[in-house]
Scaffold this motif. Structure first.
Motif, PDB file in Angstrom:
ATOM      1  N   VAL A 119       0.833  -1.215   0.000  1.00 23.49           N
ATOM      2  CA  VAL A 119       0.000   0.000   0.000  1.00 23.49           C
ATOM      3  C   VAL A 119       0.863   1.259   0.000  1.00 23.49           C
ATOM      4  N   GLN A 120       2.008   1.179   0.681  1.00 26.41           N
ATOM      5  CA  GLN A 120       2.959   2.298   0.735  1.00 26.41           C
ATOM      6  C   GLN A 120       2.351   3.537   1.388  1.00 26.41           C
ATOM      7  N   MET A 121       1.834   3.356   2.606  1.00 32.76           N
ATOM      8  CA  MET A 121       1.357   4.510   3.363  1.00 32.76           C
ATOM      9  C   MET A 121       2.556   5.385   3.721  1.00 32.76           C
ATOM     10  N   ALA A 122       2.409   6.702   3.604  1.00 27.86           N
ATOM     11  CA  ALA A 122       3.496   7.610   3.958  1.00 27.86           C
ATOM     12  C   ALA A 122       3.832   7.481   5.438  1.00 27.86           C
ATOM     13  N   ILE A 123       2.805   7.264   6.271  1.00 26.66           N
ATOM     14  CA  ILE A 123       2.983   7.073   7.716  1.00 26.66           C
ATOM     15  C   ILE A 123       2.297   5.757   8.070  1.00 26.66           C
ATOM     16  N   ASP A 124       3.071   4.783   8.488  1.00 26.53           N
ATOM     17  CA  ASP A 124       2.533   3.459   8.803  1.00 26.53           C
ATOM     18  C   ASP A 124       1.966   3.474  10.223  1.00 26.53           C
ATOM     19  N   ASP A 125       0.890   4.235  10.400  1.00 27.56           N
ATOM     20  CA  ASP A 125       0.302   4.440  11.720  1.00 27.56           C
ATOM     21  C   ASP A 125      -1.111   4.972  11.519  1.00 27.56           C
ATOM     22  N   ALA A 126      -2.059   4.467  12.307  1.00 28.14           N
ATOM     23  CA  ALA A 126      -3.437   4.966  12.222  1.00 28.14           C
ATOM     24  C   ALA A 126      -3.543   6.406  12.699  1.00 28.14           C
ATOM     25  N   GLY A 127      -2.589   6.835  13.510  1.00 27.53           N
ATOM     26  CA  GLY A 127      -2.552   8.230  13.941  1.00 27.53           C
ATOM     27  C   GLY A 127      -3.421   8.576  15.126  1.00 27.53           C
ATOM     28  N   LYS A 128      -3.946   7.584  15.824  1.00 29.25           N
ATOM     29  CA  LYS A 128      -4.841   7.850  16.963  1.00 29.25           C
ATOM     30  C   LYS A 128      -4.160   8.658  18.064  1.00 29.25           C
ATOM     31  N   GLU A 129      -2.897   8.372  18.306  1.00 27.54           N
ATOM     32  CA  GLU A 129      -2.184   9.046  19.390  1.00 27.54           C
ATOM     33  C   GLU A 129      -1.223  10.127  18.887  1.00 27.54           C
ATOM     34  N   ARG A 130      -1.309  10.447  17.601  1.00 30.69           N
ATOM     35  CA  ARG A 130      -0.379  11.421  17.018  1.00 30.69           C
ATOM     36  C   ARG A 130      -1.093  12.722  16.701  1.00 30.69           C
ATOM     37  N   PRO A 131      -0.383  13.846  16.758  1.00 31.89           N
ATOM     38  CA  PRO A 131      -1.027  15.138  16.519  1.00 31.89           C
ATOM     39  C   PRO A 131      -1.362  15.356  15.045  1.00 31.89           C
ATOM     40  N   VAL A 132      -2.297  16.264  14.812  1.00 31.68           N
ATOM     41  CA  VAL A 132      -2.693  16.625  13.452  1.00 31.68           C
ATOM     42  C   VAL A 132      -1.488  17.106  12.656  1.00 31.68           C
ATOM     43  N   SER A 133      -0.577  17.798  13.336  1.00 32.12           N
ATOM     44  CA  SER A 133       0.615  18.321  12.644  1.00 32.12           C
ATOM     45  C   SER A 133       1.455  17.212  12.028  1.00 32.12           C
ATOM     46  N   ASP A 134       1.378  15.997  12.586  1.00 31.75           N
ATOM     47  CA  ASP A 134       2.038  14.835  11.970  1.00 31.75           C
ATOM     48  C   ASP A 134       1.182  14.269  10.840  1.00 31.75           C
ATOM     49  N   MET A 135      -0.104  14.076  11.137  1.00 35.61           N
ATOM     50  CA  MET A 135      -0.951  13.283  10.248  1.00 35.61           C
ATOM     51  C   MET A 135      -1.428  14.040   9.008  1.00 35.61           C
ATOM     52  N   ILE A 136      -1.211  15.352   8.947  1.00 34.84           N
ATOM     53  CA  ILE A 136      -1.507  16.066   7.691  1.00 34.84           C
ATOM     54  C   ILE A 136      -0.593  15.586   6.567  1.00 34.84           C
ATOM     55  N   HIS A 137       0.468  14.859   6.928  1.00 36.64           N
ATOM     56  CA  HIS A 137       1.407  14.356   5.925  1.00 36.64           C
ATOM     57  C   HIS A 137       1.066  12.934   5.450  1.00 36.64           C
ATOM     58  N   GLN A 138      -0.052  12.390   5.953  1.00 39.92           N
ATOM     59  CA  GLN A 138      -0.433  11.039   5.534  1.00 39.92           C
ATOM     60  C   GLN A 138      -0.796  11.021   4.055  1.00 39.92           C
ATOM     61  N   ARG A 139      -0.291  10.030   3.334  1.00 40.07           N
ATOM     62  CA  ARG A 139      -0.606   9.852   1.918  1.00 40.07           C
ATOM     63  C   ARG A 139      -0.678   8.356   1.632  1.00 40.07           C
ATOM     64  N   ILE A 140      -1.510   7.982   0.669  1.00 36.63           N
ATOM     65  CA  ILE A 140      -1.589   6.606   0.192  1.00 36.63           C
ATOM     66  C   ILE A 140      -0.714   6.504  -1.044  1.00 36.63           C
ATOM     67  N   GLY A 141       0.147   5.480  -1.087  1.00 38.88           N
ATOM     68  CA  GLY A 141       1.018   5.292  -2.243  1.00 38.88           C
ATOM     69  C   GLY A 141       0.316   4.547  -3.366  1.00 38.88           C
ATOM     70  N   ASN A 142      -0.151   3.330  -3.085  1.00 42.15           N
ATOM     71  CA  ASN A 142      -0.817   2.512  -4.094  1.00 42.15           C
ATOM     72  C   ASN A 142      -2.304   2.420  -3.742  1.00 42.15           C
ATOM     73  N   TYR A 143      -3.099   3.204  -4.430  1.00 39.25           N
ATOM     74  CA  TYR A 143      -4.523   3.336  -4.122  1.00 39.25           C
ATOM     75  C   TYR A 143      -5.295   2.040  -4.399  1.00 39.25           C
ATOM     76  N   ASP A 144      -4.980   1.353  -5.474  1.00 43.33           N
ATOM     77  CA  ASP A 144      -5.676   0.102  -5.790  1.00 43.33           C
ATOM     78  C   ASP A 144      -5.444  -0.953  -4.713  1.00 43.33           C
ATOM     79  N   VAL A 145      -4.222  -1.030  -4.219  1.00 43.03           N
ATOM     80  CA  VAL A 145      -3.937  -2.021  -3.173  1.00 43.03           C
ATOM     81  C   VAL A 145      -4.583  -1.597  -1.856  1.00 43.03           C
TER      82      VAL A 145
END
Length: 198
Positions: free
Chosen positions: A86-112
């Motif tokens: 899948v190639q997530m930019a951040i391999d984390d659901a982000g529940k315990e991380r701040p928005v300032s981190d998770m605004i950088h979340q991206r999906i690499g392979n959308y089909d997968v």
């Protein structure tokens, strides 16, 4: 004409049927959403403080995957192989991380990613359809709750005995999924797309 009172088993069967229909419908909204978006929509960065659709999609699907372990005893599907595919930019659901981190979340392979999402959702639906509805009453977390649980929606919804399997499905999977679908519908407007329901 007098109606025959519903038995306890009848009530449980009704709950099982209702939950399964609602979960399938909500999952259908997610499929409709991902099927009508391109990767550029999902990974769109609006501005600081606004999470991309990629966050909502991966956060909910991975949290669903993890919560299902408590409900069914089955291990999460997500692992290093899925991350490599899948190639997530951040391999984390982000529940315990701040928005300032998770605004950088991206999906690499959308089909997968869509394959992973469908695998998670299909497994949940199959389990609900096959489970003994009496298991809905099993207590997963009894009071007094530790601080990290006491402030949660599921703890607020729970009855005196504690958080049950049914509470887990209703709160961790269904309510949580609808909450993030609302985020996705709002974010779709930011990229020029329409919502999924009227």
């Amino acid at each position: 004409m007098t109606e025959t009172p519903m038995t306890e088993q009848g009530r449980l069967d009704l709950v099982q049927d209702s939950l399964l229909r609602r979960m399938r419908t909500m999952h259908g909204l997610y499929y409709q959403a991902v099927g009508s978006m391109e990767l550029e929509h999902v990974n769109h960065f609006e501005r600081d403080g606004v999470l991309p659709i990629a966050f909502s999609l991966f956060h909910y699907t991975s949290m669903h995957d993890g919560a299902f372990m408590m409900l069914s005893g089955q291990l999460p599907i997500w692992n290093e192989d899925w991350q490599a595919r899948v190639q997530m930019a951040i391999d984390d659901a982000g529940k315990e991380r701040p928005v300032s981190d998770m605004i950088h979340q991206r999906i690499g392979n959308y089909d997968v990613f869509k394959e992973y999402q469908r695998t998670v959702f299909d497994r949940t639906e199959a389990h609900i359809a096959a489970m003994d509805p009496a298991d809905f009453q099993r207590v997963l977390v009894a009071p007094p709750y530790p601080p990290q649980i006491a402030s949660t929606y599921s703890a607020m919804c729970a009855g005196p005995a504690g958080i049950t399997v049914l509470d887990g499905y209703e709160c961790w999977l269904y309510q949580h999924g609808l909450r993030h679908m609302g985020e996705i519908e709002l974010a779709r407007a930011l990229v020029g797309l329409e919502g999924m329901t009227s």
